[in-house]
Design an enzyme around this catalytic site. Structure first.
Site, PDB file in Angstrom:
ATOM      1  N   GLU A  91      78.343  60.038  52.560  1.00  0.00           N
ATOM      2  CA  GLU A  91      79.285  59.887  51.465  1.00  0.00           C
ATOM      3  C   GLU A  91      78.818  60.670  50.237  1.00  0.00           C
ATOM      4  OE1 GLU A  91      79.879  55.597  51.170  1.00  0.00           O
ATOM      5  OE2 GLU A  91      81.560  55.857  52.541  1.00  0.00           O
ATOM      6  N   CYS A  98      77.829  63.051  42.820  1.00  0.00           N
ATOM      7  CA  CYS A  98      76.684  62.246  43.261  1.00  0.00           C
ATOM      8  C   CYS A  98      76.465  62.564  44.745  1.00  0.00           C
ATOM      9  CB  CYS A  98      77.000  60.769  43.043  1.00  0.00           C
ATOM     10  SG  CYS A  98      75.722  59.676  43.691  1.00  0.00           S
ATOM     11  N   CYS A 144      68.725  55.226  54.872  1.00  0.00           N
ATOM     12  CA  CYS A 144      67.515  55.254  54.048  1.00  0.00           C
ATOM     13  C   CYS A 144      66.516  54.272  54.644  1.00  0.00           C
ATOM     14  CB  CYS A 144      67.852  54.852  52.611  1.00  0.00           C
ATOM     15  SG  CYS A 144      66.428  54.914  51.505  1.00  0.00           S
ATOM     16  N   CYS A 199      66.205  48.779  50.148  1.00  0.00           N
ATOM     17  CA  CYS A 199      66.327  47.972  48.927  1.00  0.00           C
ATOM     18  C   CYS A 199      67.406  46.928  49.179  1.00  0.00           C
ATOM     19  CB  CYS A 199      66.708  48.844  47.725  1.00  0.00           C
ATOM     20  SG  CYS A 199      65.511  50.153  47.406  1.00  0.00           S
ATOM     21  N   CYS A 234      71.242  47.328  48.151  1.00  0.00           N
ATOM     22  CA  CYS A 234      71.870  48.619  48.442  1.00  0.00           C
ATOM     23  C   CYS A 234      72.458  48.671  49.847  1.00  0.00           C
ATOM     24  CB  CYS A 234      70.816  49.712  48.271  1.00  0.00           C
ATOM     25  SG  CYS A 234      71.365  51.322  48.815  1.00  0.00           S
ATOM     26  N   GLY A 288      70.129  57.682  50.471  1.00  0.00           N
ATOM     27  CA  GLY A 288      68.800  58.212  50.769  1.00  0.00           C
ATOM     28  C   GLY A 288      67.842  58.235  49.599  1.00  0.00           C
ATOM     29  N   LEU A 294      63.928  51.096  38.757  1.00  0.00           N
ATOM     30  CA  LEU A 294      62.845  50.123  38.501  1.00  0.00           C
ATOM     31  C   LEU A 294      63.254  48.707  38.938  1.00  0.00           C
ATOM     32  CD1 LEU A 294      60.027  49.688  37.270  1.00  0.00           C
ATOM     33  CD2 LEU A 294      61.130  49.359  35.050  1.00  0.00           C
ATOM     34  N   CYS A 319      77.175  52.636  42.338  1.00  0.00           N
ATOM     35  CA  CYS A 319      75.745  52.643  42.665  1.00  0.00           C
ATOM     36  C   CYS A 319      75.414  51.594  43.709  1.00  0.00           C
ATOM     37  CB  CYS A 319      74.936  52.315  41.407  1.00  0.00           C
ATOM     38  SG  CYS A 319      74.725  53.719  40.364  1.00  0.00           S
TER      39      CYS A 319
HETATM   40  S1  SF4 Z   1      68.638  52.178  46.527  1.00  0.00           S
HETATM   41 FE1  SF4 Z   1      68.142  54.280  47.127  1.00  0.00          FE
HETATM   42  S2  SF4 Z   1      66.045  54.108  47.914  1.00  0.00           S
HETATM   43 FE2  SF4 Z   1      66.850  52.011  47.901  1.00  0.00          FE
HETATM   44  S3  SF4 Z   1      67.708  51.708  49.971  1.00  0.00           S
HETATM   45 FE3  SF4 Z   1      69.371  52.461  48.630  1.00  0.00          FE
HETATM   46  S4  SF4 Z   1      69.397  54.652  48.964  1.00  0.00           S
HETATM   47 FE4  SF4 Z   1      67.398  53.906  49.688  1.00  0.00          FE
END
Ligand code: SF4
Length: 339
Positions: free
Chosen positions: A92, A105, A112, A116, A119, A159, A215, A332
């Site tokens: 995407e 973006c 990834c 996180c 995400c 990623g 962070l 995000c």
């Molecule tokens: S926030 Fe960024 S580093 Fe963390 S899992 Fe998602 S894509 Fe990966």
């Protein structure tokens, strides 16, 4: 398999032309036609002799990704593109329009590895790194489709960019080349979850693109829960690498802090964040969490406001960033592709 010319910087393209018995200046012509005229076929490069056009058609290609789907958010002037890659996997990419500022973006990996917890991409695990050409072509594809003049690039899509370091740096070289898209490095921002050795390498190599650190917590205990990478690189090490970067690069860094209800949004968290970053040349972007269907929620407006006020009263440069494209899952942390 055809050679994807988008994988090459201008210097590498020159070497490629020389290695195939062609003159070096032809590389510059082709580079310009790819990025300035946005050709889809070498036959369109009328300044090349017909036999060279045919030779290129057989052995090479000017990109190989396609738009599979487009979601348009009229509320926020955001378009999310699902790009299909040559191996049928997809990624995407998002176009965000704010007056004259047109930001793309881009993604750097399919999925990834960092997982996180806030995400959607992290839920996929890592499928593979993107090639430099696949990173570059996301921007070219959006320019061709939208006809917009792209002013900014943020490397904040799917990623961890520093897990695909060489291809990302090569893509930035290509984006900023004055013979091509000519997007200045100061208009390009790389966001990392905090890969400490890569931050130091980036500082040492003197890349002038901006750096942003995701962070999201001020204690190791909380950060490890939200971002498993915190187990490898504790906050103290991360902050030391950021200080190293700001001194070496003589540039500000941006800290991204996603506010999650009841997790990292207390006044105590805000005070600790102010203390942690107070003597660093930085700004802080507060991003209210965008729901992805897991256990986390966005804090109330009142809590967000309180957090913001603690930071701004500590003389820290702080911005409240409402992500664009939440209604089309383009904000995000919401990017994902299951194919
Ligand atoms: S926030 Fe960024 S580093 Fe963390 S899992 Fe998602 S894509 Fe990966």
């Amino acid at each position: 398999m055809k050679t994807n010319l988008l994988d090459f910087t201008l210097a590498e393209l020159s070497d490629y032309f020389l290695s195939t018995g062609e003159k070096k200046y032809r590389a510059k012509q082709v580079f310009k036609w790819i990025y300035e005229n946005r050709i889809s076929s070498f036959q369109e490069i009328t300044v090349l002799p017909v036999n060279l056009r045919e030779k290129l058609e057989i052995s090479a290609c000017p990109g190989n990704i396609k738009i599979k789907k487009k979601n348009i958010s009229n509320q926020t002037n955001t378009i999310k593109y699902l790009h299909l890659l040559s191996d049928k996997k997809s990624i995407e990419t998002v176009l965000i329009s704010e007056a004259k500022r047109k930001t793309v973006c881009i993604s750097t990996q399919i999925g990834c590895a960092l997982r996180c917890r806030f995400c959607a991409t992290g839920m996929m695990g890592l499928k593979r790194n993107l090639t430099a050409g696949e990173i570059v072509e996301q921007v070219l594809s959006i320019i061709k489709d939208s006809k917009e003049n792209i002013t900014n690039i943020v490397v904040m899509g799917m990623g961890e960019p520093f897990h695909n370091y060489d291809n990302v740096m090569k893509a930035i070289n290509i984006f900023s080349d004055e013979n091509g898209l000519s997007i200045a490095r100061k208009r390009i921002t790389i966001s990392t979850a905090g890969i400490v050795p890569a931050i130091k390498r980036y500082a040492d190599e003197g890349n002038k693109a901006n750096l942003s650190i995701s962070l999201n917590a001020v204690s190791d205990e909380k950060r490890k829960k939200l971002m498993p990478i915190g187990r490898t690189y504790p906050i103290n090490d991360l902050i030391s690498s950021v200080r190293y970067y700001t001194k070496k690069a003589n540039k500000k860094v941006t800290f991204e802090y996603i506010l999650i209800d009841g997790i990292n949004d207390s006044v105590e968290d805000a005070n600790k964040l102010a203390k942690l970053t107070g003597d660093i040349s930085c700004k802080i972007n507060l991003i209210p969490f965008n729901p992805i269907g897991n256990k986390y929620n966005r804090p109330s407006d009142e809590k967000i406001d309180k957090f913001f006020r603690v930071l701004s009263s500590s003389n820290i440069q702080v911005n409240l960033r409402w992500s664009k494209g939440e209604d089309i899952n383009a904000a995000c942390g919401q990017l994902v592709s299951f194919s």
